[in-house]
Design a protein around this motif. Structure first.
Motif, PDB file in Angstrom:
ATOM      1  N   HIS A   1     -16.295  -0.933  -0.976  1.00  0.00           N
ATOM      2  CA  HIS A   1     -14.871  -1.258  -0.941  1.00  0.00           C
ATOM      3  C   HIS A   1     -14.460  -1.636  -2.361  1.00  0.00           C
ATOM      4  O   HIS A   1     -15.104  -2.480  -2.992  1.00  0.00           O
ATOM      5  CB  HIS A   1     -14.597  -2.436   0.001  1.00  0.00           C
ATOM      6  CG  HIS A   1     -14.892  -2.133   1.428  1.00  0.00           C
ATOM      7  ND1 HIS A   1     -13.924  -1.721   2.308  1.00  0.00           N
ATOM      8  CD2 HIS A   1     -16.050  -2.165   2.130  1.00  0.00           C
ATOM      9  CE1 HIS A   1     -14.464  -1.518   3.490  1.00  0.00           C
ATOM     10  NE2 HIS A   1     -15.761  -1.789   3.412  1.00  0.00           N
TER      11      HIS A   1
ATOM     12  N   LYS B   1      -7.629  -2.254  -5.783  1.00  0.00           N
ATOM     13  CA  LYS B   1      -6.731  -1.478  -6.644  1.00  0.00           C
ATOM     14  C   LYS B   1      -7.105  -1.696  -8.108  1.00  0.00           C
ATOM     15  O   LYS B   1      -7.440  -2.815  -8.507  1.00  0.00           O
ATOM     16  CB  LYS B   1      -5.303  -1.951  -6.359  1.00  0.00           C
ATOM     17  CG  LYS B   1      -4.231  -1.329  -7.178  1.00  0.00           C
ATOM     18  CD  LYS B   1      -2.893  -1.925  -6.756  1.00  0.00           C
ATOM     19  CE  LYS B   1      -1.776  -1.368  -7.594  1.00  0.00           C
ATOM     20  NZ  LYS B   1      -0.472  -1.852  -7.157  1.00  0.00           N
TER      21      LYS B   1
ATOM     22  N   THR C   1      -5.309   2.531  -5.462  1.00  0.00           N
ATOM     23  CA  THR C   1      -5.051   1.646  -4.336  1.00  0.00           C
ATOM     24  C   THR C   1      -6.381   1.024  -3.906  1.00  0.00           C
ATOM     25  O   THR C   1      -7.443   1.430  -4.388  1.00  0.00           O
ATOM     26  CB  THR C   1      -4.482   2.443  -3.133  1.00  0.00           C
ATOM     27  OG1 THR C   1      -5.469   3.396  -2.714  1.00  0.00           O
ATOM     28  CG2 THR C   1      -3.184   3.161  -3.491  1.00  0.00           C
ATOM     29  N   ASP C   2      -6.327   0.089  -2.980  1.00  0.00           N
ATOM     30  CA  ASP C   2      -7.574  -0.368  -2.366  1.00  0.00           C
ATOM     31  C   ASP C   2      -8.234   0.872  -1.770  1.00  0.00           C
ATOM     32  O   ASP C   2      -7.563   1.699  -1.132  1.00  0.00           O
ATOM     33  CB  ASP C   2      -7.291  -1.397  -1.278  1.00  0.00           C
ATOM     34  CG  ASP C   2      -6.791  -2.726  -1.842  1.00  0.00           C
ATOM     35  OD1 ASP C   2      -6.928  -2.956  -3.057  1.00  0.00           O
ATOM     36  OD2 ASP C   2      -6.248  -3.521  -1.058  1.00  0.00           O
ATOM     37  N   THR C   3      -9.527   1.008  -1.998  1.00  0.00           N
ATOM     38  CA  THR C   3     -10.214   2.260  -1.678  1.00  0.00           C
ATOM     39  C   THR C   3     -11.545   1.983  -1.000  1.00  0.00           C
ATOM     40  O   THR C   3     -12.253   1.048  -1.368  1.00  0.00           O
ATOM     41  CB  THR C   3     -10.428   3.080  -2.975  1.00  0.00           C
ATOM     42  OG1 THR C   3      -9.155   3.352  -3.562  1.00  0.00           O
ATOM     43  CG2 THR C   3     -11.138   4.383  -2.706  1.00  0.00           C
TER      44      THR C   3
ATOM     45  N   THR D   1      -9.643   3.566  -9.216  1.00  0.00           N
ATOM     46  CA  THR D   1      -8.860   3.514  -7.983  1.00  0.00           C
ATOM     47  C   THR D   1      -7.409   3.159  -8.312  1.00  0.00           C
ATOM     48  O   THR D   1      -7.148   2.386  -9.218  1.00  0.00           O
ATOM     49  CB  THR D   1      -9.421   2.481  -6.992  1.00  0.00           C
ATOM     50  OG1 THR D   1      -9.317   1.181  -7.569  1.00  0.00           O
ATOM     51  CG2 THR D   1     -10.863   2.771  -6.618  1.00  0.00           C
TER      52      THR D   1
ATOM     53  N   LYS E   1     -10.742   6.156   2.487  1.00  0.00           N
ATOM     54  CA  LYS E   1      -9.378   5.629   2.438  1.00  0.00           C
ATOM     55  C   LYS E   1      -9.057   5.288   0.999  1.00  0.00           C
ATOM     56  O   LYS E   1      -9.893   4.770   0.269  1.00  0.00           O
ATOM     57  CB  LYS E   1      -9.304   4.375   3.308  1.00  0.00           C
ATOM     58  CG  LYS E   1      -7.977   3.667   3.319  1.00  0.00           C
ATOM     59  CD  LYS E   1      -8.070   2.377   4.131  1.00  0.00           C
ATOM     60  CE  LYS E   1      -7.215   1.344   3.442  1.00  0.00           C
ATOM     61  NZ  LYS E   1      -7.610  -0.001   3.610  1.00  0.00           N
ATOM     62  N   GLY E   2      -7.826   5.592   0.585  1.00  0.00           N
ATOM     63  CA  GLY E   2      -7.391   5.211  -0.749  1.00  0.00           C
ATOM     64  C   GLY E   2      -7.049   6.399  -1.620  1.00  0.00           C
ATOM     65  O   GLY E   2      -7.055   7.548  -1.185  1.00  0.00           O
TER      66      GLY E   2
END
Length: 188
Positions: A30, A33, A97-99, A95, A52-53
């Motif tokens: 995880h 950002k 965004t949060d990824t 990244t 995701k991200g």
């Protein structure tokens, strides 16, 4: 891990034994950002699947970064030239965004290639996906106007494009933020 398993089942028809071998090598990470995944000058050691991200690839420069790639959820990301040659990267992977990434390191990928029937297919598919993105971008830069490049990017992932700062989008399509502002005004 279920999302990546379903992707591999649909894309490769991966068998349960092959999935067990492959998934045993994956590690979940995880990132918040603006996390740098790889700095210029470092050797890429991971092939990652973005669960995701959004991830950005760029060349840092004193007068402004040159963004040359965005990777969204459901796709592979890597400084692939560095990964396959095990030489220092010429750019940064970061990244936006949060990824969430599922990562496989270089050594483990070589073991997957050697120990599973599906390993080479997965490696080939990842490299083909990364090559096609690169080729599409190069053709777009040669053939399309800046406005068309913006529309193409917006068409690809309209729900995510809003999360990318306009300065990165401008850099990606090869124009200034002010020129992008004019394009956005013209097409709205």
């Amino acid at each position: 891990m279920e999302e990546i398993r379903l992707y591999f089942v649909s894309e490769f028809g991966i068998s349960p034994p092959d999935w067990d071998i492959f998934s045993s090598k994956l590690t979940l990470h995880h990132y918040s950002k603006k996390s740098v995944l790889l700095n210029k000058g470092e050797v890429e050691n991971h092939l990652s699947f973005v669960e995701k991200g959004i991830v950005r690839l760029y060349i840092p420069q004193e007068d402004g970064d040159l963004t040359f790639g965005f990777v969204f959820g459901g796709a592979f990301v890597s400084a692939y030239d560095s990964f396959i040659t095990q030489t220092p990267a010429e750019y940064v992977v970061e990244t936006i965004t949060d990824t969430v990434l599922w990562q496989l390191n270089y050594k483990d990928l070589q073991e997957v290639y050697a120990s599973s029937a599906i390993g080479n297919l997965i490696g080939r598919k990842a490299s083909e996906e990364l090559f096609l993105k690169k080729s599409k971008r190069e053709l777009s830069l040669l053939r399309d106007s800046a406005e068309q490049r913006y529309l193409n990017l917006f068409e690809e992932r309209p729900e995510l494009i809003r999360q990318i700062p306009l300065k990165y989008i401008a850099s990606y399509i090869g124009i200034t933020p002010q020129a992008l502002s004019r394009i956005r005004k013209r097409i709205s």
